[in-house]
Design an enzyme around this catalytic site. Structure first.
Site, PDB file in Angstrom:
ATOM      1  N   GLU A 186       2.973  -1.793  13.900  1.00 24.33           N
ATOM      2  CA  GLU A 186       1.852  -1.980  12.973  1.00 24.33           C
ATOM      3  C   GLU A 186       0.513  -2.142  13.682  1.00 24.33           C
ATOM      4  O   GLU A 186      -0.473  -1.517  13.306  1.00 24.33           O
ATOM      5  CB  GLU A 186       2.127  -3.148  12.026  1.00 24.33           C
ATOM      6  CG  GLU A 186       3.320  -2.918  11.084  1.00 24.33           C
ATOM      7  CD  GLU A 186       3.211  -1.652  10.246  1.00 24.33           C
ATOM      8  OE1 GLU A 186       2.124  -1.034  10.180  1.00 24.33           O
ATOM      9  OE2 GLU A 186       4.244  -1.248   9.663  1.00 24.33           O
TER      10      GLU A 186
ATOM     11  N   ASN B 231       8.518   6.025   5.150  1.00 20.85           N
ATOM     12  CA  ASN B 231       9.867   6.596   5.233  1.00 20.85           C
ATOM     13  C   ASN B 231       9.837   8.003   5.824  1.00 20.85           C
ATOM     14  O   ASN B 231       8.982   8.802   5.475  1.00 20.85           O
ATOM     15  CB  ASN B 231      10.476   6.682   3.836  1.00 20.85           C
ATOM     16  CG  ASN B 231      10.222   5.433   3.036  1.00 20.85           C
ATOM     17  OD1 ASN B 231      10.646   4.367   3.416  1.00 20.85           O
ATOM     18  ND2 ASN B 231       9.460   5.575   1.952  1.00 20.85           N
TER      19      ASN B 231
ATOM     20  N   GLY C  31       0.797  -1.221   0.000  1.00 15.24           N
ATOM     21  CA  GLY C  31       0.000   0.000   0.000  1.00 15.24           C
ATOM     22  C   GLY C  31       0.831   1.273   0.000  1.00 15.24           C
ATOM     23  O   GLY C  31       0.672   2.139  -0.844  1.00 15.24           O
TER      24      GLY C  31
ATOM     25  N   GLU D 212       0.182   6.035   7.419  1.00 16.67           N
ATOM     26  CA  GLU D 212       1.615   6.326   7.219  1.00 16.67           C
ATOM     27  C   GLU D 212       2.023   7.565   8.009  1.00 16.67           C
ATOM     28  O   GLU D 212       3.111   7.619   8.582  1.00 16.67           O
ATOM     29  CB  GLU D 212       1.947   6.510   5.734  1.00 16.67           C
ATOM     30  CG  GLU D 212       1.525   5.352   4.830  1.00 16.67           C
ATOM     31  CD  GLU D 212       1.924   3.965   5.313  1.00 16.67           C
ATOM     32  OE1 GLU D 212       2.971   3.856   5.983  1.00 16.67           O
ATOM     33  OE2 GLU D 212       1.184   3.000   5.035  1.00 16.67           O
TER      34      GLU D 212
HETATM   35  N1  B3K Z   1       5.497  -0.485   6.864  1.00 13.16           N
HETATM   36  C1  B3K Z   1       5.010  -0.671   5.522  1.00 13.16           C
HETATM   37  C2  B3K Z   1       4.970  -2.095   5.091  1.00 13.16           C
HETATM   38  C3  B3K Z   1       6.261  -2.642   4.626  1.00 13.16           C
HETATM   39  C4  B3K Z   1       6.085  -4.012   4.030  1.00 13.16           C
HETATM   40  C5  B3K Z   1       7.376  -4.637   3.693  1.00 13.16           C
HETATM   41  N2  B3K Z   1       7.205  -5.904   3.012  1.00 13.16           N
HETATM   42  C6  B3K Z   1       3.672  -0.064   5.333  1.00 13.16           C
HETATM   43  C7  B3K Z   1       2.868   0.124   6.533  1.00 13.16           C
HETATM   44  O1  B3K Z   1       2.477  -0.779   7.223  1.00 13.16           O
HETATM   45  O2  B3K Z   1       2.607   1.245   6.851  1.00 13.16           O
HETATM   46 ZN    ZN Z   2       2.099   0.379   8.930  1.00 11.32          ZN
END
Ligand code: B3K
Ligand code: ZN
Length: 863
Positions: free
Chosen positions: A322, A267, A263, A300
């Site tokens: 998460e 970063n 999705g 995000e």
């Molecule tokens: N942290 C990322 C997901 C990364 C997946 C790597 N295979 C998106 C999210 O959960 O916000």
């Molecule tokens: Zn996430």
């Protein structure tokens, strides 16, 4: 002989031997040979003399210097996975030069070039495909990044933090330098270079600081960017108000790209998004798309605190960021939209996907103990069950207790890489609570089954409720200790009046069995248990249909009303399956549905209550899944309801039509949703619905209605289906995100010809196996089509098996997602088991089997 991938265990965690305090990166971007220079300030942590070991994959090492001097060849060793340097220095500067090939990178992990945009994806372990580095989340460093590229082709050069320098160079190139003042693990690193249209805005924090907001989209897409920008500003404001969390940099950038495995990615200061979760306007996006954009943008953004400022010590702790961030995005959507609708949709995800994962060979606790390929653990368990666990803590502590815990969590851990245990500890300490039993939710996999038996003693005016919990064993966990399960409840009279039996509506089930008694209960109450789905469990209880109908009509808890409707439908379907006979709709059922349709209730809740349980939710109740019987019964129930309630559906369909132009507001969304449910029932009635379908399709001023008409037609196998599909294709050919819905609609059609249709569609000019969105929309959607994917002749299995085989080397993450459709193969009848097993075994034979596939195949073929 290639080595088999090895598992890592949570218990083996060791602190890093070295840390990196500063990273200075320079990228000379080139499509096939990008040069990366990395200058690292390395500091030894312990006092031993172990070598420095850096991760690195698919890299070409060009040079290596320590404190400015070339490293002698016998002082280092470089292989396919790592670079180790023998040194006894305590602190030194390491300069690495290496090259990578972004064009060849079809796995979309590390640095890749797709559609003329350079882009990175580092979580979980992608940074090692950019340069040699300790690629683990507990090494936190300050990053400075310089990017050099052709100016005409790549006018925008982006990385994390603040831009501190930008200048033109010779031969048409330019460069930009970015500095991120916050130490971060390398999985949060990002680089983007390309040509975009930019939507600019700003946000003033409650402290009065101005933050520049920049949204980068493919040329020509600016008219689809407003909603994402609005969502971002809403998220920033909401996090200040509800969580007391303020943004910390002067700039926040979001880039939308077309090639992306998932999705979006959080970063630091530079989110990279799948365009699907950014671009939206009424003609090209449905209501649900708009809501998804809001939720993913929020998610995000919320990671900036829960994930970035406080990050994970190791990847076993993934749910620390998460689960918590999903909980936060769920709350954001609920505060801005309908809380009840959001809750029901979240529960549907748990019941139709997470329960199955918890019952299968890949079952894992929200904090896994053993991992081969980390990318396999971005699961509904870690994310969605993880969020349910946070929600239970919230239920136990209340909003203010929960926020006290959050405050302490940030006080203790800001700027650090921590564990799930640290989070629970902060919640406990801030509230003086004891969560020792509750911790089992972190360590144990599997869905508890709670049995509830109630008895009422009229003479003693006493109600007794016996609650028992049992959790089946899961791979590696034979015995389960009891969980601390919060049980929210309410009580009603036969007439539906709420009864107050106690001033506390929360029970704590902490043992395998507990008895709760209520005194001075003057009439036999109907109990509503697990209001608001207060725990991610399955409930078994004796409750009559009449009592369920009372709850459906009168529970004050919207989730429980919906749940009562689902239970009534599920019972009918299960009875049909057991008796191998057609469902007979009772007059009471029809009345209950009619009352609901006519009630003065949120139309969205009516729509949800009248949506039949999914085939996978029903399947979950069977040890051996009766594929055909579920399909037949679901279909027959739908048609019967359509016949019995035809007038009601028709009237409501007209009543929900809006005279006004499309508006993205709660009641209009709700009306469109109800309209869609009515139309989908009416489509079951054949020719009588032709005009309604074509009229809605032709007159729609928005994609929700247009797509809705097409889906209703196709999924009911209506005679108008082909013409609607053709018109849609004529109109939207070349519009990739819209065409994805055209692909999915056909892949989900419950129709004997679907497998062949899907094969044909793979040759459509808008389809490509290289783009994950296309694979998901056509092929992953097809695997969700219970009846057709599991077709008895195995044609569905063969199709998906061959696609997985093709993706094994090019994009293992996408291949592994498709493989999920096979992992529960033991739940099917013998014939299907054999066919699915064959696919798994032939995949297992593949040369260069990706670790992603290896892990799943091994776990599901192990006896
Ligand atoms: N942290 C990322 C997901 C990364 C997946 C790597 N295979 C998106 C999210 O959960 O916000
Ligand atoms: Zn996430």
């Amino acid at each position: 002989m290639t080595q088999l991938p090895k598992a890592k265990y949570r218990k083996d965690y060791q602190e890093p031997e070295f840390t990196i305090t500063d990273v200075d990166l320079t990228f000379n971007l080139h499509p096939t040979e990008t040069r990366v220079t990395s200058v690292l300030k390395v500091v030894r942590q312990g006092d031993h003399t172990k070598p420095l070991v850096l991760d690195g994959e698919q890299l070409t090492l060009l040079s290596l210097k320590v404190d400015g001097e070339d490293v002698a060849e016998d002082s280092y060793e470089c292989n396919e996975h790592s670079l180790s340097l023998n040194t006894s220095l305590k602190a030194f500067t390491l300069e690495i030069e290496n090259s990578v090939n972004p064009t060849a990178n079809e796995a979309l992990e590390g640095l890749y070039l797709a559609e003329n945009t350079f882009c990175t994806q580092c979580e979980a372990e992608g940074f090692r495909r950019i340069t040699y580095y300790p690629d683990r989340p507990d090494v936190l460093a300050k990053f400075t990044t310089t990017i050099i590229a052709d100016k005409a082709e790549f006018p925008y050069l982006l990385s994390n933090g603040n831009r501190i320098k930008q200048l033109d160079l010779d031969n048409g190139k330019h460069m930009a330098t970015w500095q991120d003042p916050f130490p971060k693990p390398c999985y949060l690193f990002a680089l983007v270079a390309g040509n975009f249209d930019v939507l600019r805005d700003e946000f003033t924090t409650r402290e009065g600081r101005t933050v520049d907001l920049e949204l980068f989209v493919d040329k020509g897409n600016l008219d689809r960017a407003d909603h994402a920008m609005l969502s971002l500003k809403n998220a920033m404001k909401w996090d200040e108000e509800r969580f007391d969390l303020v943004y910390d940099l002067d700039i926040y950038m979001i880039v939308a790209v077309d090639f992306f495995n998932m999705g979006a990615m959080e970063n630091k200061g530079l989110n990279v998004f799948n365009a699907k979760y950014v671009l939206a306007n009424p003609a090209t996006a449905t209501d649900q798309d708009f809501l998804n954009v809001e939720s993913v943008i929020g998610h995000e953004y919320f990671h900036n605190w829960t994930g970035n400022r406080v990050t994970c010590r190791d990847w076993f702790q993934l749910s620390l960021k998460e689960g918590l961030t999903v909980f936060r995005d769920q709350e954001f959507s609920s505060d801005l939209g309908s809380r009840a609708v959001n809750r029901i949709q979240d529960v549907r995800v748990i019941r139709s996907h997470q329960f199955a994962e918890d019952a299968g060979p890949m079952a894992h606790p929200i904090r896994p103990d053993k991992v081969v390929q980390m990318n396999n653990f971005y699961t509904v368990t870690v994310y969605n069950k993880g969020a349910e666990v946070i929600r239970m803590i919230h239920t136990l502590l209340g909003e203010s207790g929960f926020q006290k815990g959050m405050k302490l969590y940030f006080e203790r851990h800001d700027g650090k890489a921590v564990t799930c245990e640290d989070f629970v500890q902060a919640m406990e300490d801030a509230n003086g609570e004891d969560f020792s039993r509750f911790r089992h939710w972190y360590s144990q996999a599997g869905t508890p089954v709670v049995t509830a038996e109630q008895s009422y003693d009229k003479d003693a005016k006493q109600l007794t409720l016996v609650l028992k919990q049992e959790t089946a064993s899961t791979p590696g966990q034979e015995q389960k200790a009891p969980f601390h399960i919060p049980v929210k409840w309410s009580a009603y009279s036969e007439q539906g009046a709420e009864l107050s039996l106690s001033d506390n509506n929360l029970l704590h089930l902490k043992e395998n069995e507990s008895t709760f008694t209520f005194d001075n209960v003057v009439e036999k109450p109907i109990l509503s248990l697990f209001d608001n789905f207060s725990a991610p469990v399955k409930v078994k209880r004796t409750i009559s249909d009449d009592e369920l109908r009372v709850l459906l009509a009168h529970s004050k808890d919207d989730f429980s009303r919906w749940d009562a409707a689902q239970s009534l439908f599920t019972r009918m379907i299960e009875k049909g399956i057991n008796d191998d006979s057609a469902i007979e709709l009772s007059a009471q059922t029809i009345d209950a549905c009619r009352n609901l349709l006519q009630a003065n209730t949120d139309p969205a809740l009516k729509a949800l209550a009248l949506t039949l349980p999914s085939a996978s939710t029903i399947a979950d109740n069977y040890e051996t899944i009766p594929v055909e019987a579920i399909n037949t019964q679901l279909k027959s129930l739908k048609t019967q309801l359509a016949v019995a309630l035809e007038n009601d559906f028709s009237q409501l369909l007209s009543a929900c039509k809006s005279e006004k132009a499309y508006q993205l507001v709660g009641d209009e969304i709700a009306k469109r949703q109800l309209k869609q449910v009515c139309l989908s029932y009416l489509a079951e009635l054949g020719d009588a619905a032709t005009d309604k379908l074509t009229e809605q399709f032709d007159q729609a001023d928005n994609l929700t209605d247009q797509l809705g008409a097409m889906q209703a037609g196709v999924w009911a196998n209506h005679s108008a289906a082909e013409s609607l599909l053709n018109k849609f294709e004529q109109q939207w050919r070349g519009e990739k995100l819209v065409m994805d819905k055209w692909f999915s609609t056909q892949a989900l059609a419950n129709n004997e010809a679907t497998v062949e249709r899907v094969k044909d569609l793979m040759t459509h000019p808008d389809f490509s196996l290289k783009n994950p969105n296309r694979v998901y929309s056509l092929l992953a959607a097809f695997t969700q089509n219970q009846a057709q994917f599991h077709k008895a002749d195995g044609a569905g299995y063969e199709l998906i098996g061959s696609v997985i085989q093709q993706l094994n080397t090019s994009n293992p993450q996408v291949a592994s997602r498709l493989l999920s459709a096979f992992v529960s193969w033991r739940r099917y009848d013998e014939n299907r088991q054999k066919l699915m097993r064959n696919q798994l075994e032939s995949l297992r034979q593949l040369p260069n089997l990706a670790s992603d596939l290896f892990e799943k195949i091994e776990s599901c073929l192990t006896e």
